[in-house]
Write a protein that holds these residues in place. Sequence first.
Motif, mmCIF file in Angstrom:
data_model
loop_
_atom_site.group_PDB
_atom_site.id
_atom_site.type_symbol
_atom_site.label_atom_id
_atom_site.label_comp_id
_atom_site.label_asym_id
_atom_site.label_seq_id
_atom_site.Cartn_x
_atom_site.Cartn_y
_atom_site.Cartn_z
ATOM 1 N N PRO A 1 0.668 -1.170 0.239
ATOM 2 C CA PRO A 1 -0.019 0.018 -0.072
ATOM 3 C C PRO A 1 0.865 1.277 -0.082
ATOM 4 O O PRO A 1 0.603 2.211 -0.600
ATOM 5 N N ASP A 2 2.297 1.336 0.440
ATOM 6 C CA ASP A 2 2.999 2.322 0.423
ATOM 7 C C ASP A 2 3.207 2.931 -0.815
ATOM 8 O O ASP A 2 3.767 3.852 -1.140
ATOM 9 N N TRP A 3 3.315 1.696 -1.921
ATOM 10 C CA TRP A 3 3.486 2.345 -3.210
ATOM 11 C C TRP A 3 2.444 3.230 -3.678
ATOM 12 O O TRP A 3 2.868 4.326 -4.255
ATOM 13 N N GLN A 4 1.444 3.154 -3.525
ATOM 14 C CA GLN A 4 0.318 4.162 -3.809
ATOM 15 C C GLN A 4 0.494 5.490 -3.044
ATOM 16 O O GLN A 4 0.139 6.397 -3.624
ATOM 17 N N ASN A 5 0.586 5.159 -1.742
ATOM 18 C CA ASN A 5 0.704 6.242 -0.927
ATOM 19 C C ASN A 5 1.697 7.392 -1.133
ATOM 20 O O ASN A 5 1.606 8.419 -1.336
ATOM 21 N N VAL A 6 2.908 6.725 -1.430
ATOM 22 C CA VAL A 6 4.165 7.797 -1.936
ATOM 23 C C VAL A 6 4.007 8.229 -3.348
ATOM 24 O O VAL A 6 4.220 9.123 -3.472
ATOM 25 N N SER A 7 3.473 7.509 -4.134
ATOM 26 C CA SER A 7 2.916 7.670 -5.582
ATOM 27 C C SER A 7 2.104 9.274 -5.537
ATOM 28 O O SER A 7 2.301 10.070 -6.278
ATOM 29 N N LYS A 8 0.824 8.813 -5.002
ATOM 30 C CA LYS A 8 0.048 9.911 -4.944
ATOM 31 C C LYS A 8 0.399 11.538 -4.000
ATOM 32 O O LYS A 8 0.344 12.351 -4.457
ATOM 33 N N GLY A 9 1.629 11.038 -3.012
ATOM 34 C CA GLY A 9 1.933 12.243 -1.979
ATOM 35 C C GLY A 9 3.204 12.847 -2.736
ATOM 36 O O GLY A 9 3.475 13.698 -1.985
#
Length: 698
Positions: A526-534
Amino acid sequence: MFIQFLSQINRLLFFKVMLFVVMLALLANNAISQQIKKDLWTINAIDTTNYTPAYLGNGIVGLRSQKSGLGAERVVINGLYDRSPLGDYVRLINNYNPVNIKIVFSDKKELQFGEKVKDWKQTLKLKEAILETSYIYGTQLEVKTQMVALRNLPMATMVIYEFKALEDIEFTVLNAIAVPDRSKALGVYKTNLNYGLYSLSTTIKEKIPVMSAAFPTETGNDCISGANTFFFNGQTPQLNYVKLNNFKQQLSFSVKLKKGEKYSFCMLSAFTHSQFTSDPYNDAVRICSRDYNLGYKHLMANHKAAWAKLWESDIEIEGDDEAQIDARLALYSLYASIAKGFELSIPPTGLAETGWGGHIFWDAELWMYPPMLVMQPSLAASMVDFRYNTLGQAKKRAAQFGYQGAMYPWESDLQGNECTPIAYKLDMNEHHVTADVAISAWNYYKVTKDRLWLQQRGFPLIREIAEFWVSRASKDEKGNYHIKNVVGPDEYHEDVDDDAFTNGAVKVVLDAAIESAKLLNEQINPDWQNVSKGMVILKHKDGYTLQNSQYTGQRIKQADVNLLAFPLDLITDKTQILKDLQYYEPKIDPNGPSMSYSVLATSYARMGQAGKAYQLYQKGYQPNRKAPFGFISEKPGKSVTVFCTGYGGMLQTIIFGFAGMKIGEDGLYQEKANLPLHWKKLTLKMSGKEDIVCSPSK
């Protein structure tokens, strides 16, 4: 009246006949002109002033030419790095050169390239990858040679020599093999010089004359080996071998000719080392014996056939002969620098020389790889598989510096070790190379749709790189993510925060990890999506994208922000792209590396501004061309050639700019061509696929 009438008829007939003759002459001249125009595969040199050598390569061996045509100025061997004599800097092997002969006349004087040479000409035949040399030497000899790095035998080179006597003459041909003194090396390998006559088989009486050599690297842990053999047209002369000392040997034979007689022979040189084989001493001799009984003409025919196969993928430009030659020279330089079956990549100068140690940089993934992926996917596979093979070392390197996943070196050797000289700081913080590796892997899948490759190689690589970036990113109190203390492509500015290209590349990598995981039903962090969006991409109050948080308008080494539009496709709004182009173009150092202007040119072409694109396209390489063959250097001034990185940029402008090609989720496709108005037609010929034919916009 009747006689006058006949006279008028005769004059009329004469006029018609003359008109017919003139038309025939015009048609003939036009046919010759068309024939010459269509011969856009050769580069002729007739002036040795400011001579920059030609480049011949087959992916394993690279040669730089001499004016004399009698041998190579330098030989570069791929697949093994050797230490520099003066320190801990490692570079591709370039200290072994058996490709040489000397001509010594009966008066003991040696053929020396200089005042006695007239009618000199060298021709680089791109289609066949052959360098031809011819000249008259004094009143004594006419010299002709052909030099190749054999494509069908990638661990061998070949030179064909032909001499014509202009007077009764005697001379001696000498070939020397010298190796460096490694007497202090402490490893398992020892220097070995040898000469022998080897049997072809139990049924063939003819024997192969082979002079071979082997020597250790400075550490003694690896061994370089090579061998020379000769093909003679007719009776084999008496061969005289002498070991001059522990590190040099020589083979010679004498030639006696009457005026007008010709004499020719061929020398084949083989190269190998302990990273390719556990038996380098004998494998060099084995390479020499490959098809020896069929003769050197058989080897040359197969070499030509192999290059013909490569040239099934070609770029054809009608209406701009200079651009046509330069495009083919760019393709040729990349094709000459990589071979199937070895899983190696391409250094910045290919195998032309050992600039930057012959190390593998981001140049491979971001600049050279995309055109190779379009034109030669099997060779592109070698480049990305090289990175997969060094994944284990990249994981160790990440752990060494306290990160997760895989962290690739800024300058890599073939085992994935960091080879950047310690005097430079770039290896510590220029981390965008790690993102570039993952992007190349994802693009390989998108173009080839090779799901098995993605499962076995692509996704493991992308996943580990995504994990690295998650551990490398830092989160602020607002929930935004940053990459701090990095060096972006603009190396004039070190230790900056939120470099535009680095952050943008991270977003692309993390999204690729998510998409590839979905395709393979793999677990998604889930951190892949969090870091990409942020992940932040900074913007200046005046509307242009900010290169980094500390940037205030200084000169930059090369494109950075502009890479977000192409090749990353993160910025797609044309107004924003144009604003960024107009702001950063004047900031680029005109004496910097040549690739930047090709990036700008590609974006202008994709927006339909073909005129501006063509201007920048030429600006990106024309000032860097070196006489007499036109190979480009990194910079406009004196710098290393052949700059394959710059050639990659040129080709990307043609393919992704003028031809309008794109790499999307469904693979390679054409959006819209935007050709320079004077280009009548642009054709991308890709082996096994339908040609992409583009016409100029009206």
